[in-house]
Write a protein that holds these residues in place. Structure first.
Motif, mmCIF file in Angstrom:
data_model
loop_
_atom_site.group_PDB
_atom_site.id
_atom_site.type_symbol
_atom_site.label_atom_id
_atom_site.label_comp_id
_atom_site.label_asym_id
_atom_site.label_seq_id
_atom_site.Cartn_x
_atom_site.Cartn_y
_atom_site.Cartn_z
ATOM 1 N N PHE A 98 -13.711 -31.018 -24.510
ATOM 2 C CA PHE A 98 -12.001 -30.079 -25.346
ATOM 3 C C PHE A 98 -12.982 -29.848 -27.454
ATOM 4 O O PHE A 98 -13.611 -31.008 -27.723
ATOM 5 C CB PHE A 98 -11.410 -30.674 -26.121
ATOM 6 C CG PHE A 98 -10.324 -30.546 -24.508
ATOM 7 C CD1 PHE A 98 -9.257 -29.176 -24.038
ATOM 8 C CD2 PHE A 98 -10.358 -31.390 -23.158
ATOM 9 C CE1 PHE A 98 -8.592 -29.002 -22.749
ATOM 10 C CE2 PHE A 98 -9.400 -31.150 -22.553
ATOM 11 C CZ PHE A 98 -8.710 -29.396 -21.908
ATOM 12 N N SER A 100 -11.329 -30.695 -29.728
ATOM 13 C CA SER A 100 -10.697 -31.726 -30.922
ATOM 14 C C SER A 100 -10.395 -33.036 -29.840
ATOM 15 O O SER A 100 -10.171 -33.588 -29.863
ATOM 16 C CB SER A 100 -9.432 -30.985 -30.569
ATOM 17 O OG SER A 100 -8.110 -31.452 -29.123
ATOM 18 N N ALA A 102 -9.358 -34.333 -27.806
ATOM 19 C CA ALA A 102 -8.443 -34.174 -26.644
ATOM 20 C C ALA A 102 -8.391 -35.222 -25.727
ATOM 21 O O ALA A 102 -7.985 -35.983 -25.025
ATOM 22 C CB ALA A 102 -8.000 -33.201 -25.582
ATOM 23 N N LEU A 103 -8.688 -36.694 -26.284
ATOM 24 C CA LEU A 103 -9.027 -38.212 -25.859
ATOM 25 C C LEU A 103 -7.471 -39.097 -26.669
ATOM 26 O O LEU A 103 -6.369 -38.399 -27.247
ATOM 27 C CB LEU A 103 -9.771 -39.144 -26.685
ATOM 28 C CG LEU A 103 -11.566 -38.654 -26.329
ATOM 29 C CD1 LEU A 103 -12.746 -39.350 -27.381
ATOM 30 C CD2 LEU A 103 -11.891 -38.863 -25.187
ATOM 31 N N PHE A 104 -7.270 -39.475 -25.267
ATOM 32 C CA PHE A 104 -5.776 -40.138 -25.409
ATOM 33 C C PHE A 104 -6.103 -42.007 -26.592
ATOM 34 O O PHE A 104 -7.081 -42.850 -26.406
ATOM 35 C CB PHE A 104 -5.360 -41.315 -24.184
ATOM 36 C CG PHE A 104 -4.855 -39.919 -23.011
ATOM 37 C CD1 PHE A 104 -4.116 -39.335 -22.891
ATOM 38 C CD2 PHE A 104 -5.804 -39.518 -22.684
ATOM 39 C CE1 PHE A 104 -3.965 -38.296 -21.933
ATOM 40 C CE2 PHE A 104 -5.820 -38.240 -21.680
ATOM 41 C CZ PHE A 104 -4.345 -37.927 -21.933
ATOM 42 N N GLY A 160 -15.617 -38.405 -24.257
ATOM 43 C CA GLY A 160 -15.438 -36.604 -24.142
ATOM 44 C C GLY A 160 -16.346 -36.385 -22.965
ATOM 45 O O GLY A 160 -15.301 -35.696 -22.248
ATOM 46 N N GLU B 163 -4.394 -29.146 -26.017
ATOM 47 C CA GLU B 163 -5.386 -29.453 -25.698
ATOM 48 C C GLU B 163 -5.299 -31.005 -24.913
ATOM 49 O O GLU B 163 -5.737 -31.273 -23.756
ATOM 50 C CB GLU B 163 -6.212 -30.066 -26.517
ATOM 51 C CG GLU B 163 -7.230 -28.599 -27.079
ATOM 52 C CD GLU B 163 -8.222 -29.149 -27.279
ATOM 53 O OE1 GLU B 163 -9.339 -29.801 -27.775
ATOM 54 O OE2 GLU B 163 -8.872 -27.393 -27.641
ATOM 55 N N MET B 164 -4.300 -31.707 -25.472
ATOM 56 C CA MET B 164 -4.141 -32.995 -24.664
ATOM 57 C C MET B 164 -3.432 -32.659 -23.100
ATOM 58 O O MET B 164 -3.591 -33.352 -22.423
ATOM 59 C CB MET B 164 -3.539 -34.569 -25.542
ATOM 60 C CG MET B 164 -3.081 -34.412 -26.626
ATOM 61 S SD MET B 164 -4.510 -35.077 -26.586
ATOM 62 C CE MET B 164 -3.754 -36.899 -26.040
ATOM 63 N N ALA B 167 -5.727 -31.722 -21.122
ATOM 64 C CA ALA B 167 -6.884 -32.452 -20.407
ATOM 65 C C ALA B 167 -6.106 -33.280 -19.210
ATOM 66 O O ALA B 167 -6.915 -33.033 -18.318
ATOM 67 C CB ALA B 167 -6.843 -33.355 -21.188
ATOM 68 N N GLN B 181 0.936 -41.800 -19.040
ATOM 69 C CA GLN B 181 -0.271 -42.291 -19.677
ATOM 70 C C GLN B 181 -0.307 -41.563 -21.404
ATOM 71 O O GLN B 181 -1.710 -41.478 -22.011
ATOM 72 C CB GLN B 181 -1.869 -41.850 -18.986
ATOM 73 C CG GLN B 181 -2.018 -43.229 -18.476
ATOM 74 C CD GLN B 181 -3.446 -43.095 -18.421
ATOM 75 O OE1 GLN B 181 -4.399 -41.425 -17.800
ATOM 76 N NE2 GLN B 181 -4.348 -44.293 -17.549
#
Lengths: 461, 582
Positions: A98, A100, A102-104, A160, B163-164, B167, B181
């Motif tokens: 992504f 952005s 989009a990592l947590f 990512g 986007e989250m 994902a 999560q």
């Protein structure tokens, strides 16, 4: 026991496209019978062994296309097939990188990479082993326990990539993966990605890259698809046959870049010859557009561009202009479009040429500039003319924004309506055609104009 | 995996914590065990609606324990309910608008009006045990706590970046994995802050609903609230017991703050959705201890991990999970049944409620109605007077504190503790003072409402003043703004959004407080003044359910109307014109 074989590459056993889209389109139904077409019916396939780049101006539906092809979003009509079976029911093995990242943020780097494997029910030991190996591959050895917010942007996008690759996807989708990074980092990551791809370190059959950076596309892709807008459609689709590694300075490279610029800057002309072209002009511009689409540019930007053009002798290659300004072409094009709409410049053969009025505009002082802008805007922009007329003719000289939004939304999507309105407000304020009260969401006539409005009114009718 | 980790007990040999900790942990375990036994025998005993309350200080710990258990259980219910409600509302577009409207109305209805109905229902539901009465009071506390938590969870879910979600979908997260999560971590901070507010509100209602007359019966549950109230209404007032009770209450509140909320806030820092690490962080020594003595957390953590693993594995094996559903499908296929079901349920409920209410309203005379309307007007004036008074002192003081970081650092924790002492606990003390001074309850009730609501305004004003950028302040100083100019052009617009938030919360609180503030038993006599709150309390006392119903509906209507007409508009104004962009 989860079936791990399904994640293995199956290049030789399965011929034909991995993903094939058949007449997919996207539209949003409106309350009135009109519908807003975002993407016109389009055919497209992704075959093994290719990096496909999807280019296009903003608003051409690049990201929507990516999401439909990956199965994230369902086409309004048409079908996407995964190995010739409908993608909706298939266990399509794809990943997305992504823009952005989009990592947590609450998971460590390792946990982030492990998460997709956990979703597939792999045992902890296998998860860890595969994740560590992938982190090693993307050059993040030693960062397992860090949290994403402790990393730089480039490092985060590496995470990512690791997360996307750890599931060994058959198709790797990338949605502008480098555009949130600075130039050097992006360049670095690009070449590393290419290295993984050419050396087959990457367990991936095909890559689908959405980008607005032309050079990036020419640098990486085996095949380039250029989208046009209103509604989104394929304008050209051709193979890039330059050998890797590619040299940005080489003649074929710059020629190709130039060709794409020409295609992008002349939306109204069908693209000319392209090397190995196989484009399907599925253009469908059937609806009569009442309102022209205002490019989202500021008057100050237009003025700046025209002044620069005058300095350059009145004519310049758009590609060079972007380079001089270190602008992305995506940021420059709306300004060029705006100047063209207002009759201040013409686009010929990928060159921007200033017109007489444009030159006068560029050489005037601010008040005269506003006057010229006002004349041009009132003459050529329907929406501005309507707002002005309505304000002048109403006795209290004020109109709610909704009045015009209702007319626009027959033609544009909800977001686009808002953007159109914002641009109209910026232009109208600059030209002193009207003012906008953001608190009450109403257009008003500026005080100075209000008194003379009566006389103008008569003259105007 | 290393061998040593597979046997939890082998770690005990490596002693890295002092004996003292062992003893404390052991004692805690024992206390919890004994507490459970105590609670169980009490709940299953035959009901004794009016427990006799001892005024001895030695009885206090047990009463405090009962009250804490009540609040704790009500809070757990609230948490579960809020999460479930928010989840359903956020993911079922067909029912979303309805559920949010219901939430909006429910949080404007005065909770205390439900007291008689809920009590009678619960006693009928669990006959023959003390548990019935207990459940009644727990349910009341629950209704005071739950709405803002549900709102918070819902709006967190709605604000997860697109986007989250994509994902999570592209990597085939199961609903379980997505919840733990993505959704829960994303909502955690909002939930924790709202829990703090909710539990403070819980104390307010607890103290009011542990002891009350209902028709010809009298209920009194053993607890801190009853203790305080009986001490206040004894004749003469038992000052000694009253002060002890208050002291214990403050102690509990400070302890909750230090032992529960601060560690939680510090811990939740890692759930902040930010890309760069921020400089300011809440620290908690207790959390540090927890982190250091990792053994304490190891067993639950291990249990959790093995459960999680199993669920993930189980879910991943299903075929439906391995194919990806497009995101657009969520909007269509979900919730059809739910909507129909809810629709039918809602319609039945409305019909039943309507006929029952009409039946009930037969006995209401024109005189009653006139009195109710008069009372509504009186209470309306009182609420607004309390708000005006509160704003009058909190705005200057709040701005002063907010502009002075040193002062803020010293005063903020102090005021926080003071503010979290429930107003209902202070009412008896204040009333005793007021009656001695000879003030009537008409004016006195304004003071009581003020006591309960001013803090919301104060905190928000402080936060607003602190949020005004210093370059604006410097500009005001540089151009030699007069004091008036400074307030008009800088301070008031700057704190406006915060002030509105404070006033909205305070206004809701004041309406609810009117029920306790306008009607009071002290000694043998009943103090009362003209007002809607007094009529609700009096109707509860005398068991006149028709009046109770009418008064409740009237109050809810007024709160909702004022919210719609005044507060929502001001809110919008604050969001558009007076927002300081960061």
């Amino acid at each position: 026991m989860p079936d791990t074989t399904s994640m293995m590459p199956q290049a030789n056993s399965v011929p034909g496209p991995i993903i094939r889209a058949e007449k997919i389109e996207k539209y949003y139904a409106q309350p009135s019978q009109n519908r807003i077409q975002v993407i016109a019916p389009t055919d497209l396939s992704i075959v093994p062994g290719e990096i496909v780049a999807l280019l296009g101006p903003s608003g051409s539906g690049k990201s929507t296309m990516l999401r439909m092809l990956s199965g994230l979003s369902r086409p309004s009509a048409g079908q996407v097939y995964w190995h010739e079976r409908s993608i909706a029911g298939a266990a399509a093995n794809v990943s997305i990188v992504f823009q952005s990242f989009a990592l947590f943020p609450w998971l460590t780097v390792l946990e982030n990479v492990e998460a997709p494997l956990r979703a597939r029910g792999l045992p902890a030991a296998t998860r860890r082993e595969r994740s560590l190996k992938m982190l090693d591959t993307v050059g993040l050895d030693g960062f397992e326990a860090a949290y994403p917010k402790e990393l730089s942007g480039g490092m985060r996008q590496r995470v990512g990539f690791a997360r996307a690759l750890v599931v060994e996807p058959e198709v790797l989708f990338m949605d502008e993966p480098f555009s949130a990074l600075d130039v050097l980092t992006a360049e670095n990551l690009r070449s590393e990605l290419l290295e993984l791809w050419t050396k087959k370190t990457m367990p991936t059959q095909a890559v689908f890259l959405v980008t607005h950076n032309i050079e990036e596309a020419v640098l990486l892709a085996d095949r380039i698809i250029v989208l046009g807008r209103n509604p989104g459609h394929i304008r050209t689709d051709f193979k890039v046959q330059l050998a890797q590694p590619r040299d940005r300075k080489s003649e074929p490279f710059t020629q190709l870049v130039d060709y794409i610029y020409k295609v992008l800057t002349r939306p109204d002309v069908a693209p000319a010859e392209a090397p190995e072209q196989s484009g399907r002009p599925a253009v469908r511009d059937q609806r009569q557009m009442r309102y022209q689409m205002l490019p989202h540019a500021r008057p100050g930007g237009v003025a700046g561009l025209l002044e620069l053009l005058v300095d350059k002798g009145g004519r310049e290659d758009i590609y060079r202009l972007a380079d001089d300004l270190t602008f992305e072409i995506d940021d420059l094009l709306p300004i060029v479009d705006a100047a063209q709409l207002l009759g201040f410049l013409k686009v010929e053969e990928g060159d921007a040429a200033i017109t007489e009025r444009g030159a006068e505009f560029a050489n005037s002082e601010i008040l005269r500039q506003k006057e010229l802008f006002r004349e041009a805007a009132e003459a050529s922009v329907l929406l501005l003319r309507q707002i002005r007329r309505t304000l002048v003719s109403k006795s209290d000289h004020t109109v709610p924004e909704d009045f015009f939004l209702d007319m626009l939304d027959e033609q544009f999507s909800e977001d686009e309506c808002q953007r159109q309105m914002e641009t109209a407000v910026t232009w109208g304020r600059y030209a002193e055609l009207f003012d906008f009260d953001a608190g009450r969401r109403r257009f008003v006539l500026p005080d100075a104009v209000e008194e003379e409005a009566g006389t103008r009114d008569e003259a105007g009718q | 995996m290393r061998l040593q980790n597979t046997f939890g007990r082998s770690l005990v040999a490596v002693r890295n914590w002092p004996v003292f900790t062992d003893v404390v942990i052991g004692a805690c375990g024992l206390a919890i065990f004994l507490g459970m036994i105590r609670m169980g025998t009490y709940w299953l005993a035959s009901p004794m609606p009016a427990a006799t309350i001892s005024h001895s200080v030695r009885a206090l710990p047990l009463y405090a324990f009962y009250s804490i258990v009540r609040i704790g259980i009500a809070y757990l219910f609230s948490l579960v309910f809020a999460v479930a409600y928010g989840y359903i509302a956020a993911y079922n577009p067909r029912v979303e608008a309805w559920m949010i409207a219901v939430l909006d109305i429910l949080q404007s209805i005065p909770v205390l009006s439900f007291l008689p109905g809920v009590m009678l229902a619960m006693m009928a539901l669990v006959p023959g045990h003390q548990l019935g009465i207990e459940l009644g009071s727990i349910l009341l506390i629950f209704t005071g706590q739950v709405w803002n938590m549900a709102f918070s969870f819902y709006s967190s879910l709605k604000s997860i970046p697109r986007e989250m979600i994509e994902a999570a979908r592209i990597y085939r997260y199961s609903a379980w994995q997505r919840f733990w999560q993505l959704e829960m971590p994303f909502a955690a901070i909002g939930l924790i802050w709202n829990s703090i507010v909710s539990v403070a509100g819980g104390w307010f209602f607890l103290i009011a609903c542990e002891m009350f007359p209902l028709g010809n019966r009298f209920f009194r549950l053993p607890g801190l609230g009853s203790y305080l109230q009986t001490a206040a209404s004894a004749d003469p007032v038992d000052m000694h017991a009253l002060l002890w009770g208050l002291a214990v209450l403050v102690l509990i509140i400070v302890a909750t703050d230090q032992l529960l909320w601060r560690p939680l806030i510090a811990w939740s820092d890692k759930f902040k959705f930010e890309q760069v690490e921020s400089a300011t962080r809440v620290t908690s020594p207790l959390l540090a201890i927890f982190h250091r003595s990792s053994t304490l957390l190891r067993l639950p953590a291990r249990l959790w991990v093995s459960l999680d693993e199993r669920v993930c594995k189980e879910l991943s094996a299903q075929q439906s999970h391995r194919a990806m559903r497009p995101l657009d499908d969520d909007r269509v296929s979900n919730g059809r049944m739910l909507q129909v079901g809810l629709g039918i349920f809602g319609a039945l409920l409305a019909i039943w409620g309507g006929t029952a209410a009409l039946h009930l309203l037969h006995g209401v005379t024109r005189g009653d109605l006139r009195l109710l309307l008069l009372g509504a007007a009186a209470t309306f004036l009182r609420v607004n007077a309390a708000l005006a008074l509160a704003a009058a002192w909190t705005v200057p003081v709040g701005v002063m504190i907010g502009f002075n970081p040193r002062l803020a650092r010293i005063l903020q924790p102090v005021t926080q503790v003071v503010a979290s002492v429930p107003a209902t606990a202070l009412f008896p003390v204040l009333l005793v003072g007021l009656t001695r001074l000879g003030g009537g309850l008409g004016v006195g009730s304004i003071a009581l409402m003020l006591l309960g609501t001013q803090w919301y305004i104060l905190f928000n004003v402080i936060a607003g003043a602190m949020a005004i950028p210093s370059d604006l302040k410097e500009a005001a100083a540089l151009y030699r703004f007069t004091r008036w100019q400074r307030w008009r052009t800088l301070i008031l617009p700057g704190i406006f959004p915060y002030l509105i938030t404070g006033l909205v919360t305070a206004s809701g609180g004041a309406w609810n407080a009117s029920i306790v503030a306008e009607y009071f038993h002290i000694g043998d006599q009943t103090l009362q003044t003209l007002g809607l709150g007094a009529q609700i309390s009096a109707a509860t006392d005398s068991g006149r359910f028709a009046i109770l119903l009418l008064a409740t509906v009237l109050m809810a209507l007024m709160v909702v109307t004022v919210n719609r007409l005044v507060w929502r508009r001001l809110y919008r104004l604050a969001e558009t014109r007076y927002k300081l962009e960061g």
